[in-house]
Design an enzyme around this catalytic site. Sequence first.
Site, PDB file in Angstrom:
ATOM      1  N   ASP A 110      -4.840   1.374 -12.959  1.00 15.79           N
ATOM      2  CA  ASP A 110      -5.509   2.379 -13.810  1.00 15.79           C
ATOM      3  C   ASP A 110      -4.611   2.960 -14.906  1.00 15.79           C
ATOM      4  O   ASP A 110      -5.090   3.683 -15.781  1.00 15.79           O
ATOM      5  CB  ASP A 110      -6.100   3.504 -12.944  1.00 15.79           C
ATOM      6  N   HIS A 127       0.159  -4.908  -9.223  1.00 14.71           N
ATOM      7  CA  HIS A 127      -1.143  -5.589  -9.298  1.00 14.71           C
ATOM      8  C   HIS A 127      -1.642  -5.664 -10.732  1.00 14.71           C
ATOM      9  O   HIS A 127      -2.804  -5.976 -10.989  1.00 14.71           O
ATOM     10  CB  HIS A 127      -2.177  -4.880  -8.411  1.00 14.71           C
ATOM     11  N   THR A 212      -2.780   4.731   0.289  1.00 11.82           N
ATOM     12  CA  THR A 212      -3.085   3.309   0.372  1.00 11.82           C
ATOM     13  C   THR A 212      -3.462   2.902   1.797  1.00 11.82           C
ATOM     14  O   THR A 212      -2.907   3.427   2.763  1.00 11.82           O
ATOM     15  CB  THR A 212      -1.908   2.437  -0.127  1.00 11.82           C
TER      16      THR A 212
HETATM   17  N1  APR Z   1      -5.118  11.550  -1.033  1.00 11.12           N
HETATM   18  C1  APR Z   1      -4.455  10.681  -0.206  1.00 11.12           C
HETATM   19  N2  APR Z   1      -5.020   9.535   0.285  1.00 11.12           N
HETATM   20  C2  APR Z   1      -6.291   9.287  -0.063  1.00 11.12           C
HETATM   21  C3  APR Z   1      -7.062  10.162  -0.895  1.00 11.12           C
HETATM   22  C4  APR Z   1      -6.409  11.348  -1.381  1.00 11.12           C
HETATM   23  N3  APR Z   1      -7.035  12.217  -2.170  1.00 11.12           N
HETATM   24  N4  APR Z   1      -8.307   9.628  -1.058  1.00 11.12           N
HETATM   25  C5  APR Z   1      -8.316   8.463  -0.357  1.00 11.12           C
HETATM   26  N5  APR Z   1      -7.112   8.264   0.244  1.00 11.12           N
HETATM   27  C6  APR Z   1      -6.667   7.106   1.035  1.00 11.12           C
HETATM   28  C7  APR Z   1      -7.734   6.505   1.934  1.00 11.12           C
HETATM   29  O1  APR Z   1      -7.668   7.080   3.206  1.00 11.12           O
HETATM   30  C8  APR Z   1      -7.334   5.015   1.976  1.00 11.12           C
HETATM   31  O2  APR Z   1      -6.480   4.753   3.086  1.00 11.12           O
HETATM   32  O3  APR Z   1      -6.321   6.089   0.108  1.00 11.12           O
HETATM   33  C9  APR Z   1      -6.537   4.808   0.690  1.00 11.12           C
HETATM   34  C10 APR Z   1      -7.202   3.916  -0.361  1.00 11.12           C
HETATM   35  O4  APR Z   1      -7.313   2.628   0.181  1.00 11.12           O
HETATM   36  P1  APR Z   1      -7.999   1.436  -0.642  1.00 11.12           P
HETATM   37  O5  APR Z   1      -9.278   1.882  -1.202  1.00 11.12           O
HETATM   38  O6  APR Z   1      -8.001   0.269   0.258  1.00 11.12           O
HETATM   39  O7  APR Z   1      -7.008   1.225  -1.882  1.00 11.12           O
HETATM   40  P2  APR Z   1      -5.569   0.551  -1.910  1.00 11.12           P
HETATM   41  O8  APR Z   1      -4.844   0.708  -0.631  1.00 11.12           O
HETATM   42  O9  APR Z   1      -4.900   1.003  -3.131  1.00 11.12           O
HETATM   43  O10 APR Z   1      -5.959  -1.008  -2.095  1.00 11.12           O
HETATM   44  C11 APR Z   1      -4.908  -1.889  -2.254  1.00 11.12           C
HETATM   45  O11 APR Z   1      -6.273  -3.737  -2.605  1.00 11.12           O
HETATM   46  O12 APR Z   1      -8.083  -4.603  -3.359  1.00 11.12           O
HETATM   47  C12 APR Z   1      -6.812  -4.521  -3.634  1.00 11.12           C
HETATM   48  O13 APR Z   1      -5.854  -4.695  -5.751  1.00 11.12           O
HETATM   49  C13 APR Z   1      -6.555  -3.823  -4.954  1.00 11.12           C
HETATM   50  O14 APR Z   1      -4.632  -2.452  -5.445  1.00 11.12           O
HETATM   51  C14 APR Z   1      -5.698  -2.636  -4.553  1.00 11.12           C
HETATM   52  C15 APR Z   1      -5.229  -3.002  -3.167  1.00 11.12           C
END
Ligand code: APR
Length: 275
Positions: A110, A127, A212
């Site tokens: 982003d 990524h 994450t």
């Molecule tokens: N503060 C802290 N954590 C949060 C918040 C917040 N406000 N909101 C959501 N979360 C946490 C959720 O609990 C979840 O564990 O952030 C995490 C987001 O997880 P995903 O949606 O799976 O995103 P991410 O881990 O970044 O995905 C990794 O997967 O699909 C690929 O390329 C894509 O970069 C991405 C990668």
Amino acid sequence: MEPEQQRLLDRGLAAEGPIVVLTGAGISAESGIPTFRGEDGYWTVGSKNFHPTEMATQAAFRRMPEEVWRWYLYRRSVCRRADPNPAHHAIVQLERALGDRFLLLTQNVDGLHLRAGNTLERTYQIHGNIDYLRCGDAPESLQPVPLEIGEQWGKDSPFTEEARALLSCCEGGRLSRPHVLWFDEYYDEALFHFESSIHAAAQASLLIVIGTSGSTNLPMQVGTIVARRGAPMIVINRDPSPFSRMVEGSGSGWFAEGKAGDHLPPIVEYLAERA
Ligand code: APR
């Protein structure tokens, strides 16, 4: 701040090696950008016509480049309309306090960390970045998506002749591709800092993991290397994750369950005052 958390931060500050921050979509959730696997996540709701993860593949781009571009231009518009939040700003403050001892590994495409003020030198976008395009896998062809393409792309916006002309900037008028790592592709060093990230994990004096779910390879390798070394690790996440399970009971980690905007600023304050 809990004494155990202070002890871990002091250990990290006292040791040799970089202080590494690893972020995921959760840090941008408070900026209004959907995560990937949350209720409103991109992989949960996806594009109108195709299964979500199907869109994020080289195979899909070969089969239907315009449909994939339309989706990324929509996602890019969502990102461009969002602003960095206090957690992003806290990470900028940490970079300013630590200088060359700071390193940020982000899974987020982003661009909000750079827009908040983190430097490109100390920010590994593992990524990619949705504001950039390239021609095939040539790192030298990386360039910003032309601003003329606009930021008003909706989920149903048609792929226009003008967009095709602006994005067909590769040799022989070939169509470029979004600079993002797709599910059927591999990390490398030139585009995604693979080896440098692994090296940083092997040297890190402290790792802070924010927002994450630990669903992708390189971030999990980074966490596993740090955990196996017994180096201090702080995990900030709204829900338990593979990273929080790495630190629970380890004696060298801390899981702050909740929002990045609540838990990160006091940690940065503590580190910045003592850097
Ligand atoms: N503060 C802290 N954590 C949060 C918040 C917040 N406000 N909101 C959501 N979360 C946490 C959720 O609990 C979840 O564990 O952030 C995490 C987001 O997880 P995903 O949606 O799976 O995103 P991410 O881990 O970044 O995905 C990794 O997967 O699909 C690929 O390329 C894509 O970069 C991405 C990668």
